[in-house]
Scaffold this active site. Structure first.
Site, PDB file in Angstrom:
ATOM      1  N   SER A 239       0.870  -1.123   0.042  1.00  0.00           N
ATOM      2  CA  SER A 239       0.118  -0.046   0.028  1.00  0.00           C
ATOM      3  C   SER A 239       1.041   1.216   0.095  1.00  0.00           C
ATOM      4  O   SER A 239       1.768   1.434  -0.902  1.00  0.00           O
ATOM      5  CB  SER A 239      -0.861  -0.113   1.287  1.00  0.00           C
ATOM      6  OG  SER A 239      -2.045   1.003   1.279  1.00  0.00           O
ATOM      7  N   ASP A 385     -10.137  -5.406  -4.605  1.00  0.00           N
ATOM      8  CA  ASP A 385      -9.626  -4.332  -4.108  1.00  0.00           C
ATOM      9  C   ASP A 385     -10.291  -2.951  -4.166  1.00  0.00           C
ATOM     10  O   ASP A 385     -10.330  -2.769  -5.260  1.00  0.00           O
ATOM     11  CB  ASP A 385      -8.140  -4.067  -4.079  1.00  0.00           C
ATOM     12  CG  ASP A 385      -7.240  -3.216  -3.238  1.00  0.00           C
ATOM     13  OD1 ASP A 385      -7.705  -2.257  -2.792  1.00  0.00           O
ATOM     14  OD2 ASP A 385      -5.875  -3.328  -3.206  1.00  0.00           O
ATOM     15  N   HIS A 413      -7.498  -5.414  -0.529  1.00  0.00           N
ATOM     16  CA  HIS A 413      -6.288  -4.950  -0.021  1.00  0.00           C
ATOM     17  C   HIS A 413      -5.439  -5.560   0.855  1.00  0.00           C
ATOM     18  O   HIS A 413      -4.225  -5.393   0.664  1.00  0.00           O
ATOM     19  CB  HIS A 413      -6.839  -3.377   0.492  1.00  0.00           C
ATOM     20  CG  HIS A 413      -5.782  -2.415   0.413  1.00  0.00           C
ATOM     21  ND1 HIS A 413      -5.195  -1.986  -0.735  1.00  0.00           N
ATOM     22  CD2 HIS A 413      -5.054  -1.756   1.089  1.00  0.00           C
ATOM     23  CE1 HIS A 413      -4.091  -1.094  -0.348  1.00  0.00           C
ATOM     24  NE2 HIS A 413      -3.786  -0.783   0.626  1.00  0.00           N
TER      25      HIS A 413
END
Length: 452
Positions: A239, A385, A413
């Site tokens: 991320s 996601d 995610h």
């Protein structure tokens, strides 16, 4: 407007009305909290802390290019009309005697600021665990290395892997996933460094830092690469950590061997005037549903509302932890829940804007450096996601064809890692081993890979 389009546009307008009303309420609330926090800061710390409700002072910062324009240019109708401009002046509360009154009658003498500036703000938690970072100026790093016996038996140098977590995470994200599922071969041949990023986990959270992309990279350099004398390494990032990982790898493009990016927030056309604002509109779109998207929009767009929420949750995290233990009948709390409170509003706020929004404009440049250096880049993305849409990965693949892209079906995610820990770790080991075996080989053309 044609007759056929009229009903659809009318319905859209009706659906948008509640959203506008809710976020207009937050516009007002944020401005009122701005005035309130200024007053409280003056009472409890002797001065009001600066915020981003006014335009920046020129030449105030050493590296203005690393500051995101989203800090100052977030739209707020009250701010644009200057309806509360008079109330923000720090001299006003002093002239009215409010600061003197509150200091004398409402706040204990011990809460007044004396001597040097305290390490944490009054609205941040000051418990022993939360201020333990003040004893060090380096990041907290969890190191996993081969045993002495494995080290003596190996006929080759140990390779290094730097693991970088995402927003509101810590090194525990990696210690509970990758580091727990390593094969015997990996534990014998690789040395792992799982860092707590600046402002998160058990790492320093300085109140005078702006948490720019440059700051994060330099702290990893200062805490891992230089003290451990790394002359080569692999990068694994998740991320927000992907933006930092790519910047770090680009800086050390001559010695980095591979970069594995999981759910990287890549935004096409992120360079130029207003680009950071476009990134903010993508990651923090103003919408009421789903709840995570609404929460992200509020925390990313409203500085003082975010500080208020952090005051309620993060500063009193020990109370919430006890409540959760009572409700769940468990003696321990999930590391993910703990990580969500192990930061300050100052560190989280600036990391969102200066890394995710402002740092995005450097990603193309850094990826270009890695591509020119023939560094192998492997991207993993879940097809469910909602934080980082698949379009981000497709845009990266279009611009940098040598990037390998793996789409994992049925994952989002976080579960793209946490839901398949052994498979994900095995994939990383395969990536590292293939590079070790083909160090002198040419860079292969990346392809899309779909896995379940």
């Amino acid at each position: 407007m044609s007759a056929s389009n009229f009903p659809g546009k009318w319905v859209s307008a009706i659906n948008a009305a509640p959203t506008r009303a809710v976020f207009m309420f937050f516009d007002v609330l944020d401005e009122l909290l701005c005035v309130s926090f200024r007053l409280l800061d003056e009472c409890l710390e002797g001065k009001s802390n600066s915020c981003y409700c006014s335009k920046p002072v020129e030449n105030k910062y050493e590296d203005p290019e690393f500051l995101s324009e989203t800090l100052f240019r977030r739209r707020n109708f009250l701010r644009e009309t200057n309806l509360l401009r008079f109330a923000r002046k720090p001299e006003l509360s002093k002239k009215m005697g409010l600061v003197r009154f509150l200091r004398k009658f409402l706040f204990p003498e011990k809460m007044k600021r004396r001597g040097s500036e305290p390490a944490n703000r009054w609205s941040d938690c000051g418990c022993k665990n939360c201020v333990s970072w003040t004893k060090s100026d380096k990041l907290n790093v969890v190191v996993k290395q081969p045993s002495l016996q494995d080290f003596l038996m190996n006929n080759k140098p140990t390779e290094n892997v730097i693991l970088i977590h995402g927003f509101m995470g810590s090194s525990s994200f990696w210690t509970n996933t990758v580091l727990k599922n390593l094969s015997e071969h990996a534990t014998s041949n690789y040395k792992f460094f799982a860092v707590d990023l600046l402002g998160f986990g058990d790492s320093p959270k300085p109140r005078n830092n702006l948490y720019t992309l440059k700051d994060h990279v330099e702290m990893i350099e200062k805490s891992v690469i230089l003290p451990y004398g790394l002359n080569s390494f692999h990068v694994v990032a998740h991320s927000m950590g992907c933006i930092i990982g790519v910047a770090l790898a680009s800086k050390y493009s001559t010695i980095v061997k591979s970069v594995a990016l999981v759910a990287p927030p890549y935004f096409a056309n992120s360079e130029g005037e207003g680009a950071s604002l476009g990134v903010l509109d993508v990651i923090a779109e103003k919408k009421l549903w789903p709840p995570p998207a609404f929460f992200t929009a509020v925390m990313s767009r409203y500085e003082h509302v975010g500080r208020c929420i952090c005051f309620i949750i993060c500063r009193h995290h020990r109370i919430w932890e006890r409540i959760i233990k009572i409700i769940t009948w468990k003696r321990s709390i999930s590391p993910m829940i703990r990580d969500m409170t192990k930061h300050t509003h100052h560190s989280a706020w600036h990391s969102v804007h200066n890394v995710i929004c402002g740092g995005a404009k450097f990603t193309d440049r850094n990826l270009g450096v890695l591509a020119d250096s023939e560094v192998r880049i492997h991207v993993v993305q879940g097809d469910l996601d909602e934080v980082v849409p698949l379009d981000c990965i497709r845009n990266m693949k279009t611009k940098f064809p040598t990037v390998e892209v793996e789409i994992v079906a049925g994952t989002d995610h976080r579960t793209v890692i946490t839901g398949r820990r052994k498979a994900f770790t095995a994939k990383l080991e395969s990536l590292w081993d293939s590079i070790e075996k083909n160090q002198n080989g040419s860079l292969a053309q990346g392809n899309f890979i779909t896995s379940s």
